[in-house]
Design a protein around this motif. Structure first.
Motif, PDB file in Angstrom:
ATOM      1  N   LYS A 270      53.478  44.515  42.913  1.00 21.55           N
ATOM      2  CA  LYS A 270      54.755  43.892  43.262  1.00 21.55           C
ATOM      3  C   LYS A 270      54.569  42.960  44.456  1.00 21.55           C
ATOM      4  N   LEU A 271      53.852  43.453  45.446  1.00 21.32           N
ATOM      5  CA  LEU A 271      53.588  42.655  46.635  1.00 21.32           C
ATOM      6  C   LEU A 271      52.822  41.391  46.263  1.00 21.32           C
ATOM      7  N   ALA A 272      51.820  41.553  45.397  1.00 22.56           N
ATOM      8  CA  ALA A 272      51.020  40.399  44.964  1.00 22.56           C
ATOM      9  C   ALA A 272      51.895  39.380  44.250  1.00 22.56           C
ATOM     10  N   GLU A 273      52.772  39.877  43.420  1.00 21.68           N
ATOM     11  CA  GLU A 273      53.651  38.975  42.676  1.00 21.68           C
ATOM     12  C   GLU A 273      54.540  38.189  43.630  1.00 21.68           C
ATOM     13  N   LYS A 274      55.122  38.877  44.601  1.00 20.46           N
ATOM     14  CA  LYS A 274      56.019  38.204  45.525  1.00 20.46           C
ATOM     15  C   LYS A 274      55.281  37.285  46.495  1.00 20.46           C
ATOM     16  N   MET A 275      54.038  37.608  46.778  1.00 21.43           N
ATOM     17  CA  MET A 275      53.274  36.806  47.726  1.00 21.43           C
ATOM     18  C   MET A 275      52.494  35.700  47.017  1.00 21.43           C
ATOM     19  N   GLY A 276      52.514  35.695  45.702  1.00 25.62           N
ATOM     20  CA  GLY A 276      51.723  34.694  44.992  1.00 25.62           C
ATOM     21  C   GLY A 276      50.235  34.972  45.063  1.00 25.62           C
ATOM     22  N   ILE A 277      49.863  36.233  45.262  1.00 26.88           N
ATOM     23  CA  ILE A 277      48.445  36.607  45.270  1.00 26.88           C
ATOM     24  C   ILE A 277      48.021  36.862  43.827  1.00 26.88           C
ATOM     25  N   THR A 278      46.992  36.174  43.394  1.00 28.18           N
ATOM     26  CA  THR A 278      46.568  36.322  42.000  1.00 28.18           C
ATOM     27  C   THR A 278      45.176  36.917  41.876  1.00 28.18           C
ATOM     28  N   GLY A 279      44.445  36.990  42.971  1.00 27.83           N
ATOM     29  CA  GLY A 279      43.091  37.497  42.901  1.00 27.83           C
ATOM     30  C   GLY A 279      42.099  36.441  42.476  1.00 27.83           C
ATOM     31  N   ASP A 280      42.607  35.250  42.114  1.00 28.47           N
ATOM     32  CA  ASP A 280      41.727  34.178  41.693  1.00 28.47           C
ATOM     33  C   ASP A 280      41.271  33.421  42.926  1.00 28.47           C
ATOM     34  N   PRO A 281      39.995  33.374  43.220  1.00 28.17           N
ATOM     35  CA  PRO A 281      39.546  32.790  44.490  1.00 28.17           C
ATOM     36  C   PRO A 281      39.907  31.330  44.660  1.00 28.17           C
ATOM     37  N   GLN A 282      39.955  30.570  43.549  1.00 23.22           N
ATOM     38  CA  GLN A 282      40.270  29.152  43.722  1.00 23.22           C
ATOM     39  C   GLN A 282      41.749  28.939  43.964  1.00 23.22           C
ATOM     40  N   ARG A 283      42.581  29.760  43.311  1.00 16.61           N
ATOM     41  CA  ARG A 283      43.992  29.410  43.296  1.00 16.61           C
ATOM     42  C   ARG A 283      44.876  30.432  44.005  1.00 16.61           C
ATOM     43  N   SER A 284      44.244  31.394  44.683  1.00 17.44           N
ATOM     44  CA  SER A 284      45.062  32.412  45.344  1.00 17.44           C
ATOM     45  C   SER A 284      45.900  31.778  46.445  1.00 17.44           C
ATOM     46  N   SER A 285      47.153  32.134  46.539  1.00 18.49           N
ATOM     47  CA  SER A 285      48.041  31.506  47.506  1.00 18.49           C
ATOM     48  C   SER A 285      47.918  32.080  48.903  1.00 18.49           C
ATOM     49  N   THR A 286      46.982  32.982  49.110  1.00 16.83           N
ATOM     50  CA  THR A 286      46.824  33.458  50.480  1.00 16.83           C
ATOM     51  C   THR A 286      46.162  32.390  51.334  1.00 16.83           C
ATOM     52  N   ALA A 287      45.582  31.400  50.659  1.00 22.30           N
ATOM     53  CA  ALA A 287      45.111  30.239  51.421  1.00 22.30           C
ATOM     54  C   ALA A 287      46.326  29.399  51.775  1.00 22.30           C
ATOM     55  N   ARG A 288      46.468  29.057  53.026  1.00 19.42           N
ATOM     56  CA  ARG A 288      47.680  28.341  53.443  1.00 19.42           C
ATOM     57  C   ARG A 288      47.724  26.944  52.878  1.00 19.42           C
ATOM     58  N   GLY A 289      48.912  26.513  52.662  1.00 24.04           N
ATOM     59  CA  GLY A 289      49.102  25.126  52.258  1.00 24.04           C
ATOM     60  C   GLY A 289      49.103  24.934  50.764  1.00 24.04           C
ATOM     61  N   GLU A 290      48.672  25.933  50.022  1.00 27.80           N
ATOM     62  CA  GLU A 290      48.658  25.746  48.572  1.00 27.80           C
ATOM     63  C   GLU A 290      49.991  26.169  47.984  1.00 27.80           C
ATOM     64  N   VAL A 291      50.310  25.667  46.847  1.00 22.59           N
ATOM     65  CA  VAL A 291      51.567  26.057  46.182  1.00 22.59           C
ATOM     66  C   VAL A 291      51.291  27.009  45.042  1.00 22.59           C
TER      67      VAL A 291
END
Lengths: 184, 245
Positions: A163-184
């Motif tokens: 649930k947390l991952a879904e709300k935070m946009g965390i996907t586990g995908d290293p290229q596209r994970s949204s934990t990197a700032r600035g990405e959408v």
């Protein structure tokens, strides 16, 4: 000052409680979501811990024992709190009203807003995330605090993290994970 | 190989898998990118939680001071109050209760009455209290599940908070009475057919927020400790006790 029997161990016990105040308050804030209620809960937990000191098994971790006391004290507080209409359940539904949609979308980008997202989760997920991922308790210790089997801890924790991952946009995908700032 | 569950991946991420199972999972992970992605999801959520909460807010100095006093007080106390196992007949106010009540009265927020076992009516709380609860209240205590509310007397709201047992199979219930001009938090116990008030604390009207003063809670706790009260009953156990007459 060493008048009572075992006074030095009581001193150490008390000092350990004081040293754990930041952790206790942190957990209390996640449970209550209110600073004043959190402080009351911390105080009450310390009172009960000191009064029930004889019941602490030194082979176990003091943090786990204190969190269990705090959680039970919080359940008592919830039972006493008056609500309009139905009884306030301990496991309440997701608090959709607390956060507006745009803020949650922005939260996908900001680690700081992890706290805000956690606040919207049901309490059974909030508390388990805190105990395992922040306080570092084991699944077994957490199961004892919550009075549930270890299997329940694992399934609840997994759901909470998804649930947390879904709300935070965390996907586990290293290229596209949204934990990197600035990405959408 | 059967699909690896989320719980298993999570347990691995949290270091909760025994070494042999961890090794087996690592072999599977090397071969499966999707599995690695799902593992990363669990690792990143843990990292995010830790990063967000680990800079711990400073504890308010007032709270820290209160707890430090508590700790110091516990060290110098000559009496260690433990939960008494016997159901003591009331001979005045027990030590632990007296101390917490004194603290509460000093705070000035609430008044209190303690049931001494006599037949006198207790005044206070807007005349709501009597040693034996009247018909409407008694009927509510016999049937209402904890957490539910009932309007009585037109302007009074009764809410049952919890049920618990005293030694000797005595059923007690913690109850809130609320009126515009103030209310009480009470503990009533059933002996025979009658519900009698054992403890009553007058509190301000709850208003619209519905919060009880936190200062009332230690008084109730001390009372329950001194009376060797059991824990609050769960819903099934409570229903069973209410049915039994």
């Amino acid at each position: 000052m060493d008048e009572g029997r075992g006074a030095s161990s009581e001193t150490a016990f008390g000092q350990r409680i004081v040293a754990l105040l930041p952790n206790l308050r942190r957990f209390a804030l996640v449970l209550t979501r209110d600073p004043d209620a959190a402080d009351d809960l911390v105080q009450q937990t310390c009172e009960r811990a000191i009064a029930g000191r004889e019941r602490f098994d030194p082979a176990t971790r003091l943090e786990a024992w204190l969190f269990r006391i705090m959680r039970n004290a919080w359940i008592d507080l919830v039972r006493r709190r008056k609500t309009r209409g139905a009884e306030l359940p301990v496991e309440d539904a997701e608090d959709a009203s607390a956060v507006d949609g745009r803020r949650v979308a922005e939260a996908r980008l900001e680690l700081d807003d992890v706290r805000a997202v956690v606040e919207t989760l049901p309490v059974e997920q909030r508390e388990i995330l805190m105990l395992v991922c922040v306080e570092g308790l084991s699944y077994r210790e957490t199961a004892e605090i919550l009075d549930v089997p270890v299997g329940t801890v694992m399934s609840r924790l997994a759901r909470a993290r998804l649930k947390l991952a879904e709300k935070m946009g965390i996907t586990g995908d290293p290229q596209r994970s949204s934990t990197a700032r600035g990405e959408v | 190989m059967a699909a690896v569950t989320d719980e298993r991946l999570m347990a691995y991420a949290d270091g909760e898998l025994p070494p042999e199972e961890a090794a087996a999972l690592e072999r599977a992970l090397r071969a499966d990118g999707e599995l690695r992605r799902r593992l990363a999801l669990f690792q990143e959520t843990r990292t995010a939680m830790n990063a967000a909460f680990t800079p711990v807010d400073e504890v308010p100095p007032a709270l820290r001071a209160r707890v430090a006093d508590m700790v110091a007080g516990a060290q110098s106390a000559t009496v260690t109050p433990l939960r008494p196992r016997r159901a003591a007949p009331w001979r005045g106010v027990p030590l632990q209760l007296a101390a917490s009540v004194a603290a509460v009265l000093a705070a000035g927020a609430i008044g209190y009455m303690v049931g001494t076992g006599s037949e006198q009516a207790i005044e206070g709380g807007g005349g709501l209290l009597a040693m034996e609860a009247g018909g409407e209240v008694a009927a509510a205590l016999d049937t209402l599940p904890s957490g539910q509310e009932l309007a009585i007397d037109g302007d009074t709201r009764l809410r049952v908070v919890s049920s618990f047992m005293l030694p000797g199979e005595v059923l007690c219930r913690e109850v809130e009475f609320d009126r515009a001009q103030g209310g009480t938090i009470s503990v009533l116990c059933r002996t025979g057919d009658a519900w009698r008030t054992r403890l009553a604390i007058a509190v301000p009207a709850s208003g619209t927020e519905g919060y009880r003063p936190a200062s009332a809670v230690p008084v109730i706790d001390a009372f329950l400790d001194d009376m060797a009260a059991g824990p609050a009953l769960g819903p099934e156990e409570e229903a069973e006790q209410l049915r039994a007459r």
